[in-house]
Design an enzyme around this catalytic site. Structure first.
Site, PDB file in Angstrom:
ATOM      1  N   ASN A 124      77.025  39.667  18.949  1.00  0.00           N
ATOM      2  CA  ASN A 124      78.050  38.649  19.145  1.00  0.00           C
ATOM      3  C   ASN A 124      77.610  37.370  18.443  1.00  0.00           C
ATOM      4  O   ASN A 124      76.411  37.075  18.406  1.00  0.00           O
ATOM      5  CB  ASN A 124      78.221  38.402  20.652  1.00  0.00           C
ATOM      6  CG  ASN A 124      79.456  37.585  20.951  1.00  0.00           C
ATOM      7  OD1 ASN A 124      79.438  36.370  20.835  1.00  0.00           O
ATOM      8  ND2 ASN A 124      80.520  38.240  21.310  1.00  0.00           N
ATOM      9  N   CYS A 146      72.086  45.826  23.547  1.00  0.00           N
ATOM     10  CA  CYS A 146      71.292  46.856  22.873  1.00  0.00           C
ATOM     11  C   CYS A 146      71.975  48.222  22.950  1.00  0.00           C
ATOM     12  O   CYS A 146      72.723  48.504  23.896  1.00  0.00           O
ATOM     13  CB  CYS A 146      69.925  46.993  23.527  1.00  0.00           C
ATOM     14  SG  CYS A 146      68.862  45.572  23.368  1.00  0.00           S
ATOM     15  N   CYS A 166      63.479  47.728  24.266  1.00  0.00           N
ATOM     16  CA  CYS A 166      63.078  46.421  24.787  1.00  0.00           C
ATOM     17  C   CYS A 166      62.902  46.506  26.312  1.00  0.00           C
ATOM     18  O   CYS A 166      63.357  47.461  26.966  1.00  0.00           O
ATOM     19  CB  CYS A 166      64.099  45.343  24.418  1.00  0.00           C
ATOM     20  SG  CYS A 166      65.565  45.333  25.448  1.00  0.00           S
ATOM     21  N   GLU A 199      70.703  51.061  23.744  1.00  0.00           N
ATOM     22  CA  GLU A 199      70.317  51.849  24.922  1.00  0.00           C
ATOM     23  C   GLU A 199      71.209  51.514  26.116  1.00  0.00           C
ATOM     24  O   GLU A 199      71.658  52.399  26.842  1.00  0.00           O
ATOM     25  CB  GLU A 199      68.861  51.555  25.318  1.00  0.00           C
ATOM     26  CG  GLU A 199      67.826  51.993  24.296  1.00  0.00           C
ATOM     27  CD  GLU A 199      67.500  50.929  23.261  1.00  0.00           C
ATOM     28  OE1 GLU A 199      68.401  50.139  22.891  1.00  0.00           O
ATOM     29  OE2 GLU A 199      66.356  50.884  22.812  1.00  0.00           O
ATOM     30  N   CYS A 236      66.093  47.001  28.465  1.00  0.00           N
ATOM     31  CA  CYS A 236      66.634  48.368  28.430  1.00  0.00           C
ATOM     32  C   CYS A 236      65.780  49.310  29.265  1.00  0.00           C
ATOM     33  O   CYS A 236      66.302  50.208  29.943  1.00  0.00           O
ATOM     34  CB  CYS A 236      66.734  48.870  26.999  1.00  0.00           C
ATOM     35  SG  CYS A 236      68.059  48.062  26.091  1.00  0.00           S
TER      36      CYS A 236
HETATM   37  N1  THU Z   1      68.122  46.193  19.933  1.00  0.00           N
HETATM   38  C1  THU Z   1      68.521  47.373  20.504  1.00  0.00           C
HETATM   39  O1  THU Z   1      69.649  47.824  20.314  1.00  0.00           O
HETATM   40  N2  THU Z   1      67.627  48.029  21.290  1.00  0.00           N
HETATM   41  C2  THU Z   1      66.369  47.579  21.601  1.00  0.00           C
HETATM   42  O2  THU Z   1      65.673  48.214  22.376  1.00  0.00           O
HETATM   43  C3  THU Z   1      65.880  46.342  20.986  1.00  0.00           C
HETATM   44  C4  THU Z   1      66.804  45.621  20.095  1.00  0.00           C
HETATM   45  C5  THU Z   1      69.102  45.453  19.112  1.00  0.00           C
HETATM   46  C6  THU Z   1      69.533  44.137  19.694  1.00  0.00           C
HETATM   47  C7  THU Z   1      69.982  43.388  18.453  1.00  0.00           C
HETATM   48  O3  THU Z   1      71.318  43.740  18.149  1.00  0.00           O
HETATM   49  C8  THU Z   1      69.084  43.943  17.361  1.00  0.00           C
HETATM   50  O4  THU Z   1      68.540  45.153  17.863  1.00  0.00           O
HETATM   51  C9  THU Z   1      67.947  43.012  16.974  1.00  0.00           C
HETATM   52  O5  THU Z   1      67.244  42.597  18.070  1.00  0.00           O
END
Ligand code: THU
Length: 159
Positions: A64, A72, A111, A74, A114
């Site tokens: 966004n 994320c 992360c 996940e 998640c």
């Molecule tokens: N991101 C994920 O989709 N999963 C994770 O476990 C860590 C980060 C995404 C969030 C953001 O859109 C991009 O990766 C960079 O941080």
């Protein structure tokens, strides 16, 4: 010395340790990176959840312009699963990422937020599930449970 938790992270460079369903799961996670909306980070993440009945649910990161509102891959996948209200338990989850701008880490761990959400689903279904993270650099890292990645997640149990 007393061992408190088992925490084994396995590694392989090829798909041989995985079942056919897990191979499809990994492929679906990879395909889901194409659904990512990541114009701000250019980091495209795909996640796929395998259910007991063989069904696969996918998610991708959705960003966004107001950065913290992004989500994320996940959590998109996990909460899509939650919204299905199915009795089918999660047996495995695969995660991968693509980016031209960033070096993809060798161990592409989800992360902390998640992982905490995964831990809630583990609690809800009363069984852990396999986590497979993979990147072109590192190959496949996998663990039998979420607790390998998050040994001490937050937990609230009412008295
Ligand atoms: N991101 C994920 O989709 N999963 C994770 O476990 C860590 C980060 C995404 C969030 C953001 O859109 C991009 O990766 C960079 O941080």
């Amino acid at each position: 010395m007393k061992q408190i938790k088992n925490s084994i992270l396995n590694h392989t460079k090829n798909l041989s340790p995985f079942t056919e369903l897990e191979k499809s799961l990994i492929l679906e996670a990879e395909k889901a990176t194409a659904n990512a909306y990541a114009p701000f980070s250019n980091f495209f993440v795909g996640a796929a959840i395998l259910l007991q009945n063989g069904e696969i649910i996918t998610g991708s990161n959705q960003e966004n312009a107001s950065y913290p509102n992004g989500l994320c891959a996940e959590r998109v996948a996990l909460n899509t699963y939650g919204n299905m209200r199915t009795e089918e338990k999660i047996v495995a989850m695969a995660i991968t990422a693509k980016s031209k701008d960033f070096k993809i880490p060798e161990i592409l761990s989800p992360c902390g937020a998640c992982l905490q959400v995964m831990a809630e689903y583990v609690k809800r279904q009363n069984s852990d599930f396999r986590i497979i993270v993979f990147s072109e650099v590192g190959g496949y890292y996998y663990a039998e449970g979420v607790s390998t990645f998050l040994p001490f997640g937050f937990n609230l149990n009412r008295k």
